[in-house]
Scaffold this motif. Structure first.
Motif, PDB file in Angstrom:
ATOM      1  N   GLU A  53       0.807  -1.214   0.000  1.00 54.64           N
ATOM      2  CA  GLU A  53       0.000   0.000   0.000  1.00 54.64           C
ATOM      3  C   GLU A  53       0.839   1.262   0.000  1.00 54.64           C
ATOM      4  O   GLU A  53       0.411   2.293  -0.503  1.00 54.64           O
ATOM      5  N   GLY A  93      -7.174  10.148  -2.874  1.00 48.67           N
ATOM      6  CA  GLY A  93      -7.670   8.836  -2.496  1.00 48.67           C
ATOM      7  C   GLY A  93      -8.750   8.921  -1.427  1.00 48.67           C
ATOM      8  O   GLY A  93      -9.042   9.983  -0.886  1.00 48.67           O
ATOM      9  N   GLN A  94      -9.325   7.780  -1.156  1.00 50.06           N
ATOM     10  CA  GLN A  94     -10.402   7.730  -0.171  1.00 50.06           C
ATOM     11  C   GLN A  94      -9.881   8.078   1.218  1.00 50.06           C
ATOM     12  O   GLN A  94      -8.826   7.582   1.635  1.00 50.06           O
ATOM     13  N   GLN A  95     -10.615   8.933   1.932  1.00 48.57           N
ATOM     14  CA  GLN A  95     -10.231   9.328   3.279  1.00 48.57           C
ATOM     15  C   GLN A  95     -11.401   9.177   4.235  1.00 48.57           C
ATOM     16  O   GLN A  95     -12.561   9.395   3.864  1.00 48.57           O
ATOM     17  N   SER A 132     -16.685  10.033   5.610  1.00 41.78           N
ATOM     18  CA  SER A 132     -15.911   9.514   4.483  1.00 41.78           C
ATOM     19  C   SER A 132     -16.048  10.427   3.268  1.00 41.78           C
ATOM     20  O   SER A 132     -17.091  11.047   3.059  1.00 41.78           O
ATOM     21  N   THR A 192     -16.047   9.270   0.324  1.00 42.40           N
ATOM     22  CA  THR A 192     -16.780   8.504  -0.673  1.00 42.40           C
ATOM     23  C   THR A 192     -17.825   7.623   0.000  1.00 42.40           C
ATOM     24  O   THR A 192     -17.778   7.417   1.218  1.00 42.40           O
ATOM     25  N   THR A 202     -12.323   0.600  -3.148  1.00 43.66           N
ATOM     26  CA  THR A 202     -11.025  -0.055  -3.324  1.00 43.66           C
ATOM     27  C   THR A 202     -11.019  -1.452  -2.744  1.00 43.66           C
ATOM     28  O   THR A 202     -10.027  -2.156  -2.854  1.00 43.66           O
ATOM     29  N   ILE A 242     -10.545   1.148   5.145  1.00 40.22           N
ATOM     30  CA  ILE A 242      -9.816   2.382   5.424  1.00 40.22           C
ATOM     31  C   ILE A 242     -10.166   2.832   6.831  1.00 40.22           C
ATOM     32  O   ILE A 242     -11.343   3.111   7.116  1.00 40.22           O
TER      33      ILE A 242
END
Lengths: 116, 110
Positions: A59, B1-3, B25, B27, B95, B99
């Motif tokens: 990652e 990117g996704q957070q 989030s 997303t 993804t 996360i």
């Protein structure tokens, strides 16, 4: 019941030395395996995950690597440690679902690494 | 990117007071999980929410998943010293990886 082991519990290593942290899971087959790093007082950073033997996804680009020589064994390594590698390293497993979705993760006790 | 962000970062409360942490989030999430990490320990799974608007309770803990599946909250009623720790939300997004949020550290004073 499932159990996850990590060792060592604590480690103090000089800069430039190699690293090998081991994680093993008992009581389950074909788990997804994960390595996380947690800096002091911070969140969890996913380093590597694996969906099967020899299958590793990275990652974050760094001087660490991971290997999965057996189904329930996950190893985190480095050839030369940096000061910034200090942290709390956590191994986790989850059950394999459809594309690995919708399963909680179970964490090991962690290894506290201090690079001096 | 996704957070995935959590607020507040820290919360100090008197024993008996209520506590809420919020998770947001960037997303839409397939599901949201919550974990608790005691000081010096490792994260422990608490619960998973999957449906839009879902609410689940575990004794004094109430978990909620937003209608748009982009936010979640954890509310603790009448905190106790055993509630001390850091609470993480974790979202499963596009993804296909979990996360983790930034965490909220709760301190409870007796």
């Amino acid at each position: 019941s499932q159990t996850i082991h990590q060792w060592p519990a604590t480690l103090v290593q000089p800069v430039g030395s190699p690293l090998s942290l081991e994680c093993t899971v008992e009581g389950t087959s074909n788990p997804n395996l994960y390595w996380y790093r947690q800096a002091a007082g911070r969140g969890l950073q996913l380093l590597f995950y694996s969906v099967g033997i020899g299958q590793i996804s990275s990652e974050v680009p760094q001087n660490l690597s991971a290997s999965r020589p057996q189904d329930r064994q996950f190893i985190l390594s480095s050839k030369k440690l940096l000061l910034s590698d200090s942290g709390f390293y956590l191994c986790a497993w989850s059950a394999r679902g459809w594309r690995g979705r919708n399963h909680e993760q179970y964490f090991g006790p962690g290894t506290r690494l201090t690079v001096t | 990117g996704q957070q995935v962000m959590q607020i507040p970062q820290y919360q100090h409360v008197q024993e008996g007071e209520d506590f809420t942490t919020y998770c947001n989030s960037s997303t839409t999430l397939s599901n949201i999980q919550w974990y608790k990490q005691r000081p010096g320990g490792h994260p422990v799974f608490l619960i998973q929410l999957v449906k839009s608007g879902e609410v689940k309770k575990q004794k004094r803990l109430t978990f909620q998943f937003g209608e748009a599946k982009k936010n979640s909250s954890l509310h603790i009623t009448a905190t106790q010293t055993t509630d001390v720790g850091t609470y993480f939300c974790a979202g499963l997004g596009s993804t296909d990886k979990l996360i983790f949020g930034t965490g909220t550290r709760l301190q409870v004073f007796p």
